[in-house]
Design an enzyme around this catalytic site. Structure first.
Site, PDB file in Angstrom:
ATOM      1  N   ASN A  28      -0.599 -14.954  20.505  1.00 18.05           N
ATOM      2  CA  ASN A  28      -0.644 -16.380  20.792  1.00 18.05           C
ATOM      3  C   ASN A  28      -1.386 -17.108  19.681  1.00 18.05           C
ATOM      4  O   ASN A  28      -2.279 -16.576  19.041  1.00 18.05           O
ATOM      5  CB  ASN A  28      -1.299 -16.670  22.157  1.00 18.05           C
ATOM      6  CG  ASN A  28      -2.515 -15.787  22.418  1.00 18.05           C
ATOM      7  OD1 ASN A  28      -3.554 -15.962  21.788  1.00 18.05           O
ATOM      8  ND2 ASN A  28      -2.379 -14.823  23.313  1.00 18.05           N
ATOM      9  N   HIS A  94      -4.226 -14.818  17.971  1.00 19.72           N
ATOM     10  CA  HIS A  94      -4.507 -13.478  18.480  1.00 19.72           C
ATOM     11  C   HIS A  94      -3.221 -12.667  18.454  1.00 19.72           C
ATOM     12  O   HIS A  94      -2.177 -13.145  18.880  1.00 19.72           O
ATOM     13  CB  HIS A  94      -5.038 -13.564  19.918  1.00 19.72           C
ATOM     14  CG  HIS A  94      -5.188 -12.225  20.577  1.00 19.72           C
ATOM     15  ND1 HIS A  94      -5.848 -11.172  19.985  1.00 19.72           N
ATOM     16  CD2 HIS A  94      -4.737 -11.751  21.775  1.00 19.72           C
ATOM     17  CE1 HIS A  94      -5.809 -10.122  20.791  1.00 19.72           C
ATOM     18  NE2 HIS A  94      -5.147 -10.442  21.876  1.00 19.72           N
ATOM     19  N   HIS A  96      -1.655  -8.254  18.532  1.00 20.30           N
ATOM     20  CA  HIS A  96      -1.909  -6.807  18.620  1.00 20.30           C
ATOM     21  C   HIS A  96      -1.199  -6.123  17.451  1.00 20.30           C
ATOM     22  O   HIS A  96      -0.608  -5.048  17.626  1.00 20.30           O
ATOM     23  CB  HIS A  96      -1.408  -6.249  19.954  1.00 20.30           C
ATOM     24  CG  HIS A  96      -2.189  -6.691  21.148  1.00 20.30           C
ATOM     25  ND1 HIS A  96      -2.680  -5.832  22.094  1.00 20.30           N
ATOM     26  CD2 HIS A  96      -2.606  -7.910  21.544  1.00 20.30           C
ATOM     27  CE1 HIS A  96      -3.326  -6.501  23.034  1.00 20.30           C
ATOM     28  NE2 HIS A  96      -3.291  -7.775  22.725  1.00 20.30           N
ATOM     29  N   ASP A 119      -9.903 -11.485  -1.692  1.00 24.22           N
ATOM     30  CA  ASP A 119      -9.240 -12.792  -1.785  1.00 24.22           C
ATOM     31  C   ASP A 119      -9.304 -13.555  -0.466  1.00 24.22           C
ATOM     32  O   ASP A 119      -9.183 -14.777  -0.449  1.00 24.22           O
ATOM     33  CB  ASP A 119      -7.756 -12.615  -2.165  1.00 24.22           C
ATOM     34  CG  ASP A 119      -7.553 -12.347  -3.656  1.00 24.22           C
ATOM     35  OD1 ASP A 119      -8.416 -12.737  -4.454  1.00 24.22           O
ATOM     36  OD2 ASP A 119      -6.515 -11.753  -4.012  1.00 24.22           O
ATOM     37  N   HIS A 168      -9.633  -3.485  21.410  1.00 23.03           N
ATOM     38  CA  HIS A 168      -8.640  -4.497  21.763  1.00 23.03           C
ATOM     39  C   HIS A 168      -7.752  -4.845  20.556  1.00 23.03           C
ATOM     40  O   HIS A 168      -6.676  -4.272  20.418  1.00 23.03           O
ATOM     41  CB  HIS A 168      -9.370  -5.722  22.324  1.00 23.03           C
ATOM     42  CG  HIS A 168      -8.477  -6.764  22.893  1.00 23.03           C
ATOM     43  ND1 HIS A 168      -8.906  -7.693  23.813  1.00 23.03           N
ATOM     44  CD2 HIS A 168      -7.190  -7.059  22.661  1.00 23.03           C
ATOM     45  CE1 HIS A 168      -7.894  -8.492  24.131  1.00 23.03           C
ATOM     46  NE2 HIS A 168      -6.849  -8.127  23.447  1.00 23.03           N
ATOM     47  N   TYR A 228      -7.519 -20.905  -8.111  1.00 20.57           N
ATOM     48  CA  TYR A 228      -6.218 -20.397  -7.676  1.00 20.57           C
ATOM     49  C   TYR A 228      -5.478 -21.524  -6.956  1.00 20.57           C
ATOM     50  O   TYR A 228      -6.079 -22.273  -6.200  1.00 20.57           O
ATOM     51  CB  TYR A 228      -6.405 -19.211  -6.734  1.00 20.57           C
ATOM     52  CG  TYR A 228      -5.108 -18.649  -6.191  1.00 20.57           C
ATOM     53  CD1 TYR A 228      -4.451 -17.606  -6.826  1.00 20.57           C
ATOM     54  CD2 TYR A 228      -4.537 -19.182  -5.036  1.00 20.57           C
ATOM     55  CE1 TYR A 228      -3.262 -17.086  -6.330  1.00 20.57           C
ATOM     56  CE2 TYR A 228      -3.339 -18.679  -4.532  1.00 20.57           C
ATOM     57  CZ  TYR A 228      -2.709 -17.632  -5.183  1.00 20.57           C
ATOM     58  OH  TYR A 228      -1.528 -17.125  -4.681  1.00 20.57           O
TER      59      TYR A 228
END
Lengths: 231, 231, 231, 231
Positions: A28, A94, A96, A119, A168, A228
């Site tokens: 999400n 978030h 996984h 970087d 997690h 940069y």
């Protein structure tokens, strides 16, 4: 309300899927609107194939729904805890994603083994502790946010735009939702490169890149002396 | 100016993205025009989705901008150092592709474990040293180029068309920009195969393919007796 | 007959291919129709490029063909054994997806190393034993089903929606064929993350996530107190 | 001449690319026409993007060009050596696919760790020896074919439809060119699963699947008692 930001948050969520960071509905993205003090976030468990900008949910900084026909992401209390604590953060993500999640499951910070890491992250990628059983029972997602904030005591969150939550997975952030997605992409790649580096060294960790090398790379891209990208 | 070469350099940069060697904006390709003595290179930090041939920047062999509305890649001083030192090189590529970068981060040369490697590199893939703190402070990217050139003392750069920079990642080159991209693709695949080979041998490195086998493969594709490909 | 369910089973099989879980024709999905007590399953060894909903085969719970111009999947006796024994299961999937198959070939259950696992499986992913030589000679696929059912004595199959068959590969299931595919996708990702986690811990297995963490994640998504997804 | 077979060989070569087994131009497929005793093979080093059926080259069983405007694959002498020695083989494929090549570079046969392997190969995937320096100087590609044939003394090549050449990579074959491609896909997947299996067992090789299990799987798909697929 916040129609423009809903479109951005929708696109950030779709990019998580298209970049290969999200399997099924495991991720999400949200954004913070500094003017109204409100957060726009993905609804919980809705299939990406049917998602549209109008499905995004508006919540306040305590996680209460202000507008939206869906229930917000179950991780909403973690997102708003990050916005409350980290000034200047405009987007939170978030996932996984497997390489970053493996480090989180191994309960290890990611050492800075090279300039790709430098970087993006100033120092190791931090690891937030396991919650206690009481913290989980009381307010799991809110206390996850607290553990993240606790780990960043003394850190500038924009210099380390992400964290691994023990057992997690990763959360990342940035000035905007799109920058938070960029940082999720970077973190997954950094995590993979660090694992491969240890494999090639026969699993002997602890030999980071010299600090003057990583400092140079971080400062090429960040801060007053950065050179940069385009002015 | 150099409109045809700008198109080639644009296409070489897009191919880096499409071949999966570049994440976000982490890579750049350039080409050298022998007639004018000028170099065409990608602009710094511009999103691939919006890039066009006209965005390419023309610089001289000292890295000074000759034409272009954008700032050139921050790695430009490394590219021009390679063109100044390596005669016959017409294209240079830099990526952070994960398998090659892992060897660079592990500070290891890639041993020649098979004919795929020998088809492209004559001997191990060389490793350039870390710069000193003084070299980084004085001229980081220029001195990176110098360390690469220093490592190639006694080598024919077209027989070893690439290098791993310690703690950083790969640079490859070739007679043209497209050939430099081919070599970046080959190096990433060679790096992956070498890692898998060591894994299957329980991490016992040091057993290269017999030299007469690798010599044969290199010479099938390179030099006066080559018989691979069309006349 | 069962035209709607044939379309679903066709789509579930195509999704196995599109999600990258199936190479060549190495996989199959089926669904159970509770009203008629019949099962719809993919035909054996037919190329995905030419497959259509009308090619699906209808069998009874003993595996006898009721309708269809093709021979059903050679794994049909395993599918029907699962439907006979596990009440509430409406879809079964079998693949040779590489990460889950590697655990099956290593004859290891997958320990619960994090919340991604706990979101889908309540406890370790179980491992079914090798059949005896007599069981294989008598009824290989039927006895494979029996060994799976035997391993689930005392388990709620909907809380552990899959199994690894020793030396073979994974079977997953769910309330519907599409949910069984979701669980095949989850299992492959969980298997990969667990392998990477062990690699980062230098191959020291046996350190699962605390049970109160995994319990929380399982119960966020499953059972009466679940609050993930839409009502 | 042999226009239909040229189309098939073209499609087999394109499939090698589309299945991800071939990087740049590192691979080739051929087919044997039993009636004329001629072989159709990919030209050497031609870009896949510009390849067409009419570019295929026709050679005799000694590798002499019979028709075609291009030079045939430099591996042609290996292909024809396989056709001369292995009766019933109608297609041959060579790739440098990374997982199979890693086993070849590690100079290891692939043990049978599960039923995915047994479905395709009857026993371990054989390894052909390194050539001597004299054999390489005299006729490298022809002697590679001889070493393959030598390794298959006593084997039925259609029961083990492929080989790993030490320090080089895989060759596969089958009754048709498309079946040889299928076997190249299977071998790459089998090689990957075997590596992951050893990794999960902490690199303790030597524990193959019980022979009665692998026998059953091989015989489900091959020989007079086969019952996989359509009649």
């Amino acid at each position: 309300m916040l129609e423009e930001l809903k479109k951005t948050v929708y696109e950030a969520n779709m990019r998580l899927k298209n970049e290969g960071l999200v399997v099924l509905t495991w991720g999400n993205a949200s954004a913070f609107d500094a003017e109204s003090g409100l957060v726009v976030i993905k609804p919980s468990g809705v299939d990406y194939a049917t998602l549209s900008p109008g499905d995004m949910v508006v919540v306040d900084l305590e996680g209460n729904v202000v507008e939206g026909r869906y229930r917000p992401s179950s991780d909403t209390p973690t997102h708003v805890a990050v916005y409350r604590a980290f000034k200047g953060v405009g987007g939170v993500v978030h996932t996984h994603s497997p390489e970053a999640t493996a480090w989180a499951q191994a309960c290890r910070e990611i050492p800075c083994y090279g300039t790709t890491h430098a970087d993006c992250f100033h120092g190791a990628v931090p690891l937030a502790r396991f919650l206690t059983e009481e913290e989980i029972a009381a307010d799991y997602e809110g206390n996850t946010g607290k553990a993240i904030v606790e780990r960043f005591a003394g850190f500038d969150p924009l210099e380390r735009p992400g964290v691994l939550v023990s057992g997690h997975g990763p959360f990342t952030w940035g000035k905007t939702a799109m920058k938070a997605v960029d940082n999720a992409v970077s973190l997954e790649e950094i995590a993979k490169m660090a694992r491969l580096t240890e494999e090639l060294r026969a699993h002997v960790p602890g030999r980071e890149v010299p600090a003057y090398v990583s400092e140079k790379h971080f400062l090429r891209k960040h801060g007053p002396g950065a050179y940069y990208g385009q002015a």
